[in-house]
Design a protein around this motif. Structure first.
Motif, PDB file in Angstrom:
ATOM      1  N   GLY A 197       9.551 -11.610  22.634  1.00  0.00           N
ATOM      2  CA  GLY A 197       9.408 -12.936  22.044  1.00  0.00           C
ATOM      3  C   GLY A 197       8.125 -13.608  22.507  1.00  0.00           C
ATOM      4  N   SER A 205      13.226 -12.167  25.421  1.00  0.00           N
ATOM      5  CA  SER A 205      12.626 -13.421  24.948  1.00  0.00           C
ATOM      6  C   SER A 205      11.445 -13.748  25.852  1.00  0.00           C
ATOM      7  CB  SER A 205      13.649 -14.552  25.005  1.00  0.00           C
ATOM      8  OG  SER A 205      13.980 -14.828  26.347  1.00  0.00           O
ATOM      9  N   THR A 228      13.570 -10.067  14.288  1.00  0.00           N
ATOM     10  CA  THR A 228      12.704  -8.888  14.418  1.00  0.00           C
ATOM     11  C   THR A 228      13.437  -7.778  15.168  1.00  0.00           C
ATOM     12  OG1 THR A 228      10.844 -10.432  14.682  1.00  0.00           O
ATOM     13  CG2 THR A 228      10.428  -8.088  15.171  1.00  0.00           C
ATOM     14  N   GLY A 262       6.838 -21.907  17.202  1.00  0.00           N
ATOM     15  CA  GLY A 262       6.161 -22.441  16.028  1.00  0.00           C
ATOM     16  C   GLY A 262       6.606 -23.836  15.624  1.00  0.00           C
ATOM     17  N   ALA A 263       7.908 -24.015  15.448  1.00  0.00           N
ATOM     18  CA  ALA A 263       8.406 -25.291  14.925  1.00  0.00           C
ATOM     19  C   ALA A 263       8.072 -26.435  15.887  1.00  0.00           C
ATOM     20  CB  ALA A 263       9.907 -25.198  14.695  1.00  0.00           C
ATOM     21  N   VAL A 306       4.301 -20.101  22.783  1.00  0.00           N
ATOM     22  CA  VAL A 306       4.342 -20.935  21.567  1.00  0.00           C
ATOM     23  C   VAL A 306       5.671 -20.757  20.849  1.00  0.00           C
ATOM     24  CG1 VAL A 306       3.397 -21.258  19.236  1.00  0.00           C
ATOM     25  CG2 VAL A 306       1.829 -20.806  21.129  1.00  0.00           C
ATOM     26  N   ASP A 342      14.378 -12.629  17.408  1.00  0.00           N
ATOM     27  CA  ASP A 342      15.742 -12.068  17.382  1.00  0.00           C
ATOM     28  C   ASP A 342      15.944 -11.296  16.076  1.00  0.00           C
ATOM     29  OD1 ASP A 342      16.226 -13.283  19.763  1.00  0.00           O
ATOM     30  OD2 ASP A 342      17.697 -14.729  19.016  1.00  0.00           O
ATOM     31  N   GLY A 386       6.010 -10.414  11.320  1.00  0.00           N
ATOM     32  CA  GLY A 386       4.748 -10.583  10.600  1.00  0.00           C
ATOM     33  C   GLY A 386       4.813 -11.707   9.590  1.00  0.00           C
ATOM     34  N   SER A 387       5.977 -12.342   9.476  1.00  0.00           N
ATOM     35  CA  SER A 387       6.153 -13.428   8.501  1.00  0.00           C
ATOM     36  C   SER A 387       6.634 -14.697   9.196  1.00  0.00           C
ATOM     37  CB  SER A 387       7.196 -13.039   7.444  1.00  0.00           C
ATOM     38  OG  SER A 387       6.753 -11.922   6.725  1.00  0.00           O
ATOM     39  N   PRO A 388       6.089 -15.857   8.773  1.00  0.00           N
ATOM     40  CA  PRO A 388       6.517 -17.118   9.391  1.00  0.00           C
ATOM     41  C   PRO A 388       7.974 -17.440   9.080  1.00  0.00           C
ATOM     42  CG  PRO A 388       5.089 -17.523   7.487  1.00  0.00           C
ATOM     43  CD  PRO A 388       5.077 -16.046   7.729  1.00  0.00           C
ATOM     44  N   LYS A 426      15.674  -6.464  23.514  1.00  0.00           N
ATOM     45  CA  LYS A 426      15.004  -7.708  23.125  1.00  0.00           C
ATOM     46  C   LYS A 426      14.797  -8.581  24.349  1.00  0.00           C
ATOM     47  CE  LYS A 426      13.464 -11.489  21.610  1.00  0.00           C
ATOM     48  NZ  LYS A 426      14.091 -12.721  21.215  1.00  0.00           N
ATOM     49  N   HIS A 452       3.688 -20.939  13.198  1.00  0.00           N
ATOM     50  CA  HIS A 452       4.491 -19.718  13.323  1.00  0.00           C
ATOM     51  C   HIS A 452       3.596 -18.499  13.563  1.00  0.00           C
ATOM     52  CE1 HIS A 452       8.343 -21.475  12.704  1.00  0.00           C
ATOM     53  NE2 HIS A 452       8.090 -21.891  11.473  1.00  0.00           N
ATOM     54  N   GLY A 492       2.804 -18.438  17.053  1.00  0.00           N
ATOM     55  CA  GLY A 492       3.944 -17.896  17.806  1.00  0.00           C
ATOM     56  C   GLY A 492       3.942 -16.377  17.787  1.00  0.00           C
ATOM     57  N   MET A 493       3.638 -15.814  16.631  1.00  0.00           N
ATOM     58  CA  MET A 493       3.616 -14.344  16.533  1.00  0.00           C
ATOM     59  C   MET A 493       2.502 -13.761  17.398  1.00  0.00           C
ATOM     60  SD  MET A 493       4.631 -13.611  12.573  1.00  0.00           S
ATOM     61  CE  MET A 493       4.252 -15.134  11.719  1.00  0.00           C
ATOM     62  N   GLY A 524       6.334 -10.123  15.938  1.00  0.00           N
ATOM     63  CA  GLY A 524       7.541 -10.479  15.185  1.00  0.00           C
ATOM     64  C   GLY A 524       7.658  -9.657  13.918  1.00  0.00           C
TER      65      GLY A 524
HETATM   66  N1  UDP Z   1       7.746 -16.106  14.804  1.00  0.00           N
HETATM   67  C1  UDP Z   1       7.591 -16.043  13.419  1.00  0.00           C
HETATM   68  N2  UDP Z   1       8.039 -14.928  12.754  1.00  0.00           N
HETATM   69  C2  UDP Z   1       8.645 -13.894  13.374  1.00  0.00           C
HETATM   70  C3  UDP Z   1       8.842 -13.976  14.782  1.00  0.00           C
HETATM   71  C4  UDP Z   1       8.377 -15.090  15.457  1.00  0.00           C
HETATM   72  O1  UDP Z   1       7.046 -16.959  12.810  1.00  0.00           O
HETATM   73  O2  UDP Z   1       9.021 -12.917  12.712  1.00  0.00           O
HETATM   74  C5  UDP Z   1       7.174 -17.255  15.532  1.00  0.00           C
HETATM   75  C6  UDP Z   1       8.081 -18.478  15.547  1.00  0.00           C
HETATM   76  O3  UDP Z   1       7.274 -19.626  15.416  1.00  0.00           O
HETATM   77  C7  UDP Z   1       8.693 -18.438  16.934  1.00  0.00           C
HETATM   78  C8  UDP Z   1       7.590 -17.839  17.769  1.00  0.00           C
HETATM   79  O4  UDP Z   1       6.973 -16.889  16.892  1.00  0.00           O
HETATM   80  O5  UDP Z   1       9.037 -19.728  17.412  1.00  0.00           O
HETATM   81  C9  UDP Z   1       8.036 -17.148  19.036  1.00  0.00           C
HETATM   82  O6  UDP Z   1       9.119 -16.288  18.753  1.00  0.00           O
HETATM   83  P1  UDP Z   1      10.605 -16.592  19.296  1.00  0.00           P
HETATM   84  O7  UDP Z   1      10.848 -18.075  19.285  1.00  0.00           O
HETATM   85  O8  UDP Z   1      11.543 -15.750  18.532  1.00  0.00           O
HETATM   86  O9  UDP Z   1      10.461 -16.094  20.770  1.00  0.00           O
HETATM   87  P2  UDP Z   1      11.554 -16.074  21.954  1.00  0.00           P
HETATM   88  O10 UDP Z   1      12.453 -17.283  21.774  1.00  0.00           O
HETATM   89  O11 UDP Z   1      12.309 -14.809  21.826  1.00  0.00           O
HETATM   90  O12 UDP Z   1      10.718 -16.120  23.186  1.00  0.00           O
END
Ligand code: UDP
Length: 251
Positions: A59, A20, A152, A66-67, A64, A150, A143-145, A18, A81, A84-85, A141
């Protein structure tokens, strides 16, 4: 034991790595860093050469989250979200290009279909790629918001029956009792139980991801990806970073 001991049989035959978005961003927290991408490609190349099958979840936090984006731009949270995906797909294509340039054979599979640039996620097909020595990068990810990459990573690791989930951190060599950047006396844990992580809210991965690993007895190794050779050391079963398993805490 030395990393140069090529004859040493790997402890894990198939791993899920994984990464990020931040880990791919170099010293900054955004964008993509050529040096880090190259380093990751070198690490993956070394373990595939040792016969270990490698899948990767990337990641998107360097582009992006999402939140955070939803709050900042006033975009509705579900849309943010999805954005973000999509960001994880950008990172995955960058990593794929760099790894292919290094001679690795790769496939990107996405949880949100993007036929022109990647395969859809199909578990059995992913496993087939791995068996053929291809590196599979899972993008999009779950595929779901409202989920994280992590979660995933935990999910895909379980689905492909990986031996371990390697959580790559940048510049942090494992899990500490407190933030080592703030507290010089912070102590690293070499071994932790899933319940230690959950009950003490240790910053390994989000609770959903830890719970999935716990229920499926998935080894988690938290390690510093910026230290060359660490991925190979981890797959060989050498002590690298922090190992999280069902058995409890040890120094
Ligand atoms: N996200 C999501 N569903 C998922 C995986 C990711 O909605 O199954 C969105 C979520 O908004 C997240 C963004 O994708 O903030 C980026 O993923 P993440 O924050 O996990 O990335 P990392 O911190 O590992 O870079």
């Amino acid at each position: 034991m030395s990393i140069s001991s090529d004859s040493q049989a790997p402890k894990y035959k198939r791993i899920l790595l994984k990464l990020s978005g931040e880990a791919l961003a170099g010293d900054g927290h955004s964008g993509l860093d050529a040096h880090v991408l190259g380093l990751v490609a070198d690490e993956v190349k070394a373990v595939t050469a040792a016969g270990v099958q490698v899948a990767i979840v990337v990641g998107g936090g360097n582009i992006v989250r999402g939140a955070e984006l939803s709050l900042r731009l006033g975009v509705d949270e579900v849309t943010a979200h999805y954005m973000g995906m999509l960001a994880t797909a950008i990172n995955s294509l960058a990593l794929q290009a760099v790894m292919e340039a290094e001679g690795l054979v790769t496939r990107v599979q996405t949880a949100i279909e993007m036929h022109q640039i990647a395969e859809p996620f199909i578990r059995r097909r992913a496993i087939r790629h791995l068996e053929k020595g291809r590196v599979v990068i899972f993008a999009g990810g779950t595929g779901s918001p409202y989920f994280t990459t992590d979660t995933t990573a935990a999910l895909r690791a379980i689905e492909i029956e990986a031996g371990a989930l390697l959580m790559a951190k940048k510049g942090v060599d494992g899990v500490y009792d407190k933030d080592p950047n703030v507290h010089p006396d912070a102590v690293i844990y070499r071994r932790l139980g899933y319940l230690d992580v959950i009950n003490q809210d240790l910053k390994v991965m989000d609770a959903t991801a830890v719970a999935l690993c716990k229920d499926n007895n998935m080894d988690i190794i938290v390690f510093d990806v910026a230290q060359p050779g660490n991925v190979k050391r981890a797959v060989l079963g050498e002590e690298v970073g922090t190992l999280v398993t069902a058995s409890g805490r040890a120094p």
